[in-house]
Motif scaffolding. Sequence first.
Motif, PDB file in Angstrom:
ATOM      1  N   ASN A   1       0.801  -1.224   0.000  1.00  0.00           N
ATOM      2  CA  ASN A   1       0.000   0.000   0.000  1.00  0.00           C
ATOM      3  C   ASN A   1       0.838   1.280   0.000  1.00  0.00           C
ATOM      4  O   ASN A   1       0.285   2.372   0.179  1.00  0.00           O
TER       5      ASN A   1
ATOM      6  N   ASP B   1       2.258   4.402  -1.428  1.00  0.00           N
ATOM      7  CA  ASP B   1       1.838   5.214  -2.566  1.00  0.00           C
ATOM      8  C   ASP B   1       3.056   5.711  -3.344  1.00  0.00           C
ATOM      9  O   ASP B   1       3.981   6.298  -2.774  1.00  0.00           O
ATOM     10  N   HIS B   2       3.061   5.494  -4.654  1.00  0.00           N
ATOM     11  CA  HIS B   2       4.204   5.865  -5.486  1.00  0.00           C
ATOM     12  C   HIS B   2       4.392   7.378  -5.539  1.00  0.00           C
ATOM     13  O   HIS B   2       5.527   7.878  -5.454  1.00  0.00           O
TER      14      HIS B   2
ATOM     15  N   ARG C   1       3.429  -2.837  -9.516  1.00  0.00           N
ATOM     16  CA  ARG C   1       2.240  -2.219  -8.952  1.00  0.00           C
ATOM     17  C   ARG C   1       1.381  -3.290  -8.298  1.00  0.00           C
ATOM     18  O   ARG C   1       1.256  -4.403  -8.815  1.00  0.00           O
TER      19      ARG C   1
ATOM     20  N   ALA D   1      -7.278  -1.579  -1.870  1.00  0.00           N
ATOM     21  CA  ALA D   1      -6.645  -0.314  -1.500  1.00  0.00           C
ATOM     22  C   ALA D   1      -7.358   0.283  -0.283  1.00  0.00           C
ATOM     23  O   ALA D   1      -8.583   0.183  -0.161  1.00  0.00           O
TER      24      ALA D   1
ATOM     25  N   ARG E   1       0.527   2.049  -6.547  1.00  0.00           N
ATOM     26  CA  ARG E   1       0.957   1.795  -5.173  1.00  0.00           C
ATOM     27  C   ARG E   1       1.664   0.453  -5.130  1.00  0.00           C
ATOM     28  O   ARG E   1       1.505  -0.384  -6.017  1.00  0.00           O
TER      29      ARG E   1
ATOM     30  N   ARG F   1      -1.634   7.601   3.251  1.00  0.00           N
ATOM     31  CA  ARG F   1      -2.574   6.619   2.701  1.00  0.00           C
ATOM     32  C   ARG F   1      -2.281   5.217   3.232  1.00  0.00           C
ATOM     33  O   ARG F   1      -2.224   4.237   2.493  1.00  0.00           O
TER      34      ARG F   1
END
Length: 397
Positions: free
Chosen positions: A146, A148-149, A177, A184, A200, A265
Amino acid sequence: MTARQWRKSCSLEAIASLENLFLAAGKARRGKTRRPDVEDWWSHRAHYLGRLRQTLLAGDWQPGGYHMFEIHDPKRRIIAAAPFEDRVVHHALCNRMAPVLERRFIARSFSCQIGKGTTAARDCCRQLTNRHVFVLKCDVRKFFPNIDHAILLGKLSRWIACPGALGLVTKILNSHRTGGEIAAPLFPGDDWIEAAAHPRGLPIGNLTSQIWGNFYLDDLDHWVTETQRHGEYLRYTDDFLLFGDDRNRLWELHEGIVGQLAGLRLKLAEPKSRLLATREGVPFCGFRFLPELAPRILGHTKRRFERRRYALFARRDLTRLGASVFGWYQFSREANAEGLRKAYVRWPLATRLKRRQRRNPRGQQGGVPTQRSSRAAPAKNPTWTPSNSPQQTPWLD
């Protein structure tokens, strides 16, 4: 060096230097000398490293595909193994990036740092357990899948000034990914379709994932220790502990941590995140810590080792079995496990004896076979002796 000099030290030219690439190749080869593809690459390393350097400097390098497999140690995880040449690039990047990022880490941030492994984390946990009455144990739910990129790339861009190095980081991030198999996390105002499509996830198995995962929660460390001025805190990757003597204060920090993770997130794993009294035992890194006592090994840790050693012995993989037993011995030295180690001394001999005893429950007493009752002399023959018995037992010959 100043902060600006540190940021400039992680440049694409420094990453792609031949000296750094040779060092990275040696690190990537460590522990894989029996793989034919690795040894073939290593025997022609001068050619491959020269070509890799040119590809990196030209910006044409692209990561290869991952080899995906599952492990259950102790829970189900999906491991993404990169090709060997990609591992060389990961090590080369981390050689220049890790010193820059580790300057930000607090003293009690452990994992993937020299001198800050599980042993140092357990020593710190033991000291804090002896000092305090309560502990808030927190664990992030599905941490690596999880991440986040966009948030991670924004945090890295503040400490890496070179556009070429940031482009290399972006390519590694985009190579993996998380799919729809892991839901999510949703927050107020989110659209679940957009949240699922948002890039993510970091692959478990990359060296870069370990460093980036540690850096991803670095702002949380500074918030707890500097903004909230709560120094009785330690973290090992996504598992962190807050010690104290005021339980109300710890619950306030819990609410603040939930808000800080929402900005990243992420969410807490609520069944695992709870407030404990230290006298109940603090589970951390495979041990249960008790005040003023030597730590104990968790039950699932012992069962996992037993399953592994039985599987290796069944396959007659004695090389890996010896390494596994030695690793277990080194691990258990830190705990109150002398009796457990003594119980494992005669293994696997004890396993064979138990199997034989199950087939012949009366055939062994104290490890020495005895004769069965069916071979005993008839009651009407008082002169019977083993020497004149028609069915003489083989161990009396």
